[in-house]
Motif scaffolding. Structure first.
Motif, PDB file in Angstrom:
ATOM      1  N   ILE A   8       0.839  -1.208   0.000  1.00  0.00           N
ATOM      2  CA  ILE A   8       0.000   0.000   0.000  1.00  0.00           C
ATOM      3  C   ILE A   8       0.867   1.248   0.000  1.00  0.00           C
ATOM      4  O   ILE A   8       0.551   2.258  -0.645  1.00  0.00           O
ATOM      5  N   THR A   9       2.005   1.201   0.689  1.00  0.00           N
ATOM      6  CA  THR A   9       2.930   2.338   0.706  1.00  0.00           C
ATOM      7  C   THR A   9       3.525   2.566  -0.676  1.00  0.00           C
ATOM      8  O   THR A   9       3.624   3.701  -1.154  1.00  0.00           O
ATOM      9  N   TRP A  10       3.921   1.485  -1.317  1.00  0.00           N
ATOM     10  CA  TRP A  10       4.498   1.562  -2.662  1.00  0.00           C
ATOM     11  C   TRP A  10       3.487   2.127  -3.657  1.00  0.00           C
ATOM     12  O   TRP A  10       3.807   3.037  -4.438  1.00  0.00           O
ATOM     13  N   LEU A  11       2.268   1.623  -3.638  1.00  0.00           N
ATOM     14  CA  LEU A  11       1.232   2.105  -4.554  1.00  0.00           C
ATOM     15  C   LEU A  11       0.911   3.577  -4.304  1.00  0.00           C
ATOM     16  O   LEU A  11       0.781   4.366  -5.251  1.00  0.00           O
ATOM     17  N   ALA A  12       0.790   3.955  -3.031  1.00  0.00           N
ATOM     18  CA  ALA A  12       0.462   5.342  -2.698  1.00  0.00           C
ATOM     19  C   ALA A  12       1.578   6.293  -3.115  1.00  0.00           C
ATOM     20  O   ALA A  12       1.317   7.395  -3.621  1.00  0.00           O
ATOM     21  N   GLY A  13       2.832   5.875  -2.924  1.00  0.00           N
ATOM     22  CA  GLY A  13       3.952   6.707  -3.347  1.00  0.00           C
ATOM     23  C   GLY A  13       3.950   6.947  -4.847  1.00  0.00           C
ATOM     24  O   GLY A  13       4.198   8.063  -5.325  1.00  0.00           O
ATOM     25  N   MET A  14       3.658   5.899  -5.620  1.00  0.00           N
ATOM     26  CA  MET A  14       3.573   6.051  -7.071  1.00  0.00           C
ATOM     27  C   MET A  14       2.448   7.006  -7.459  1.00  0.00           C
ATOM     28  O   MET A  14       2.622   7.860  -8.337  1.00  0.00           O
ATOM     29  N   ALA A  15       1.293   6.852  -6.811  1.00  0.00           N
ATOM     30  CA  ALA A  15       0.146   7.705  -7.136  1.00  0.00           C
ATOM     31  C   ALA A  15       0.433   9.173  -6.822  1.00  0.00           C
ATOM     32  O   ALA A  15       0.118  10.067  -7.619  1.00  0.00           O
ATOM     33  N   LEU A  16       1.039   9.442  -5.668  1.00  0.00           N
ATOM     34  CA  LEU A  16       1.341  10.820  -5.284  1.00  0.00           C
ATOM     35  C   LEU A  16       2.378  11.444  -6.220  1.00  0.00           C
ATOM     36  O   LEU A  16       2.271  12.624  -6.580  1.00  0.00           O
ATOM     37  N   ALA A  17       3.386  10.656  -6.608  1.00  0.00           N
ATOM     38  CA  ALA A  17       4.414  11.172  -7.512  1.00  0.00           C
ATOM     39  C   ALA A  17       3.823  11.507  -8.873  1.00  0.00           C
ATOM     40  O   ALA A  17       4.120  12.568  -9.453  1.00  0.00           O
ATOM     41  N   LEU A  18       2.988  10.641  -9.403  1.00  0.00           N
ATOM     42  CA  LEU A  18       2.365  10.890 -10.702  1.00  0.00           C
ATOM     43  C   LEU A  18       1.425  12.088 -10.631  1.00  0.00           C
ATOM     44  O   LEU A  18       1.386  12.916 -11.542  1.00  0.00           O
ATOM     45  N   SER A  19       0.683  12.187  -9.540  1.00  0.00           N
ATOM     46  CA  SER A  19      -0.204  13.333  -9.351  1.00  0.00           C
ATOM     47  C   SER A  19       0.587  14.638  -9.365  1.00  0.00           C
ATOM     48  O   SER A  19       0.197  15.614 -10.024  1.00  0.00           O
ATOM     49  N   GLY A  20       1.726  14.657  -8.658  1.00  0.00           N
ATOM     50  CA  GLY A  20       2.554  15.855  -8.635  1.00  0.00           C
ATOM     51  C   GLY A  20       3.123  16.192 -10.005  1.00  0.00           C
ATOM     52  O   GLY A  20       3.161  17.364 -10.411  1.00  0.00           O
ATOM     53  N   ALA A  21       3.556  15.168 -10.758  1.00  0.00           N
ATOM     54  CA  ALA A  21       4.105  15.397 -12.095  1.00  0.00           C
ATOM     55  C   ALA A  21       3.045  16.004 -13.020  1.00  0.00           C
ATOM     56  O   ALA A  21       3.345  16.927 -13.800  1.00  0.00           O
ATOM     57  N   ILE A  22       1.824  15.500 -12.935  1.00  0.00           N
ATOM     58  CA  ILE A  22       0.738  16.040 -13.773  1.00  0.00           C
ATOM     59  C   ILE A  22       0.420  17.476 -13.372  1.00  0.00           C
ATOM     60  O   ILE A  22       0.283  18.357 -14.230  1.00  0.00           O
ATOM     61  N   LEU A  23       0.304  17.735 -12.073  1.00  0.00           N
ATOM     62  CA  LEU A  23      -0.037  19.079 -11.605  1.00  0.00           C
ATOM     63  C   LEU A  23       1.021  20.101 -12.014  1.00  0.00           C
ATOM     64  O   LEU A  23       0.693  21.223 -12.409  1.00  0.00           O
ATOM     65  N   GLN A  24       2.292  19.708 -11.928  1.00  0.00           N
ATOM     66  CA  GLN A  24       3.352  20.642 -12.317  1.00  0.00           C
ATOM     67  C   GLN A  24       3.299  20.951 -13.804  1.00  0.00           C
ATOM     68  O   GLN A  24       3.554  22.084 -14.223  1.00  0.00           O
ATOM     69  N   GLY A  25       2.954  19.943 -14.609  1.00  0.00           N
ATOM     70  CA  GLY A  25       2.829  20.175 -16.042  1.00  0.00           C
ATOM     71  C   GLY A  25       1.613  21.008 -16.401  1.00  0.00           C
ATOM     72  O   GLY A  25       1.694  21.939 -17.206  1.00  0.00           O
ATOM     73  N   VAL A  26       0.482  20.708 -15.781  1.00  0.00           N
ATOM     74  CA  VAL A  26      -0.769  21.402 -16.090  1.00  0.00           C
ATOM     75  C   VAL A  26      -0.720  22.865 -15.662  1.00  0.00           C
ATOM     76  O   VAL A  26      -1.192  23.754 -16.376  1.00  0.00           O
ATOM     77  N   THR A  27      -0.162  23.124 -14.480  1.00  0.00           N
ATOM     78  CA  THR A  27      -0.152  24.491 -13.942  1.00  0.00           C
ATOM     79  C   THR A  27       1.097  25.280 -14.344  1.00  0.00           C
ATOM     80  O   THR A  27       1.188  26.469 -14.059  1.00  0.00           O
ATOM     81  N   ARG A  28       2.080  24.612 -14.978  1.00  0.00           N
ATOM     82  CA  ARG A  28       3.363  25.229 -15.338  1.00  0.00           C
ATOM     83  C   ARG A  28       4.042  25.818 -14.104  1.00  0.00           C
ATOM     84  O   ARG A  28       4.640  26.886 -14.146  1.00  0.00           O
ATOM     85  N   ASN A  29       3.935  25.116 -12.999  1.00  0.00           N
ATOM     86  CA  ASN A  29       4.515  25.598 -11.741  1.00  0.00           C
ATOM     87  C   ASN A  29       5.249  24.452 -11.060  1.00  0.00           C
ATOM     88  O   ASN A  29       4.634  23.435 -10.721  1.00  0.00           O
ATOM     89  N   ASP A  30       6.550  24.608 -10.847  1.00  0.00           N
ATOM     90  CA  ASP A  30       7.361  23.548 -10.245  1.00  0.00           C
ATOM     91  C   ASP A  30       7.043  23.317  -8.779  1.00  0.00           C
ATOM     92  O   ASP A  30       7.505  22.330  -8.189  1.00  0.00           O
ATOM     93  N   LEU A  31       6.287  24.224  -8.162  1.00  0.00           N
ATOM     94  CA  LEU A  31       5.954  24.086  -6.745  1.00  0.00           C
ATOM     95  C   LEU A  31       4.611  23.388  -6.533  1.00  0.00           C
ATOM     96  O   LEU A  31       4.231  23.117  -5.395  1.00  0.00           O
ATOM     97  N   ALA A  32       3.889  23.119  -7.603  1.00  0.00           N
ATOM     98  CA  ALA A  32       2.574  22.486  -7.476  1.00  0.00           C
ATOM     99  C   ALA A  32       2.728  21.033  -7.032  1.00  0.00           C
ATOM    100  O   ALA A  32       3.539  20.288  -7.566  1.00  0.00           O
ATOM    101  N   GLU A  33       1.934  20.664  -6.048  1.00  0.00           N
ATOM    102  CA  GLU A  33       1.983  19.309  -5.471  1.00  0.00           C
ATOM    103  C   GLU A  33       0.709  19.120  -4.674  1.00  0.00           C
ATOM    104  O   GLU A  33       0.232  20.070  -4.037  1.00  0.00           O
ATOM    105  N   PRO A  34       0.075  17.932  -4.721  1.00  0.00           N
ATOM    106  CA  PRO A  34      -1.250  17.782  -4.093  1.00  0.00           C
ATOM    107  C   PRO A  34      -1.282  18.112  -2.603  1.00  0.00           C
ATOM    108  O   PRO A  34      -2.297  18.594  -2.097  1.00  0.00           O
TER     109      PRO A  34
END
Length: 336
Positions: free
Chosen positions: A67-93
């Protein structure tokens, strides 16, 4: 076109990170309050262990590690998408308040909606998604301007404001709840991996099986969204439609993760940044590396945290924050 040498470099890095993750999982299976010797791991895995060894491995250690491994992957992917969508390197869920929105929804659900334990695990990601998407819509609404489009700086500032406001809501909820439920919410706020049981794995797994391939498929569009809006529109991209769909995916990933791990921040900040440093800014290359990095980072944080203090250990959210918060301040200083 991506140069073959860069693709080869990415593949070497991916295999190295996967090997590192496997090593952390093996170490995590053996370490803990009830130790399990390394020479007993394989016999126990194939069903030749004692009752105690099989209970410790299959009911305590493996569910938590997975569950830790899966959650870490999900959070990392979420952050990568948010940074791309918002064009902001500080964006993170966790930083912009999406995790807090999910947390308030989970707290309300847990405090006021009676439900049997069997259905609780499977409803949590949906409840978290409802709270997170409502928060994301509010942040998007206040950050968007018709004349200039989505303003990256505003996204972080407004997101931090929402995060603080929602934390206040959580405190109000805690003050009016009974002791047992307060303990649960407190553990959630600290980022404790509390959903360490097989039903929670089956609850979060479908979200990742759908959204990881979807995000990889959309990687080229993320590259365009990372540029300014006139360029993206000029090459024929439906900017608002793509941004909305990707934002929805990022919110769903973050909500699924925090519904079982609690309010863990900074994984979505650290993993994408480290991935870009390793393989460059193209999302086709950096997103897969960020996903693997995120799972490994959270595994390391939780493995260290749960072995530092007996019997409950230090929550993974606190361990990640010890590294992530200084890095966040460094990024703020670098951008100023």
């Amino acid at each position: 076109m991506i140069h073959p040498d860069i693709i080869k470099k990415q593949q070497v890095i991916l295999w190295g990170l996967l090997a590192f993750t496997l090593a952390v999982i093996v170490i995590g299976m053996a370490m803990g309050y009830s130790s399990l010797s390394y020479n007993r791991l394989i016999p126990t895995l194939i069903g030749q262990g004692t009752f105690k060894e099989e209970f410790v491995l299959f009911q305590v250690r493996l569910p938590r590690l997975i569950i830790t491994w899966l959650a870490g992957m999900a959070l990392a992917l979420s952050g990568a998408i948010l940074q791309g969508v918002t064009r902001n390197d500080l964006a993170e869920p966790g930083v912009i308040g999406i995790n807090s929105g999910a947390g308030v929804a989970i707290a309300l659900f847990f405090l006021f909606y009676p439900i049997d334990a069997g259905s609780f695990a499977y409803l949590l990601p949906l409840v978290a998604f409802a709270g997170a998407i409502l928060t994301a819509i509010c942040i998007y609404f206040f950050s968007y301007s018709r004349s200039t489009g989505l303003q990256p700086v505003k996204v972080v500032l407004i997101g931090v404001g929402f995060s603080m406001a929602l934390s206040g809501v959580m405190i109000v909820l805690i003050s009016s709840a009974e002791r047992a439920k307060v303990d649960f919410i407190a553990k959630w706020l600290a980022g404790n991996i509390w959903g360490a049981d097989w039903p929670y794995i089956w609850a979060i797994l479908p979200w990742l099986l759908i959204l990881i391939p979807f995000a990889l498929y959309k990687a080229s569009r993320l590259n365009l969204l990372s540029l300014n809006e006139p360029v993206a529109i000029g090459v024929g991209l439906a900017v608002e439609k793509e941004r909305f769909v990707l934002l929805l995916a990022a919110v769903a990933l973050a909500a699924a993760a925090v519904s079982v791990t609690g309010g863990i921040a900074f994984i979505g900040l650290l993993a994408p940044h480290l991935a870009k440093a390793l393989v460059g800014p193209r999302h086709q290359l950096s997103v897969p590396v960020a996903i693997v990095l995120g799972g490994g980072l959270l595994l390391v944080a939780d493995t260290i945290g749960r072995n530092l203090a007996d019997p409950d250990g230090i929550p993974a959210g606190i361990m990640v924050a010890l590294i992530g918060a200084p890095y966040f301040l460094y990024l703020l200083w670098k951008r100023s």
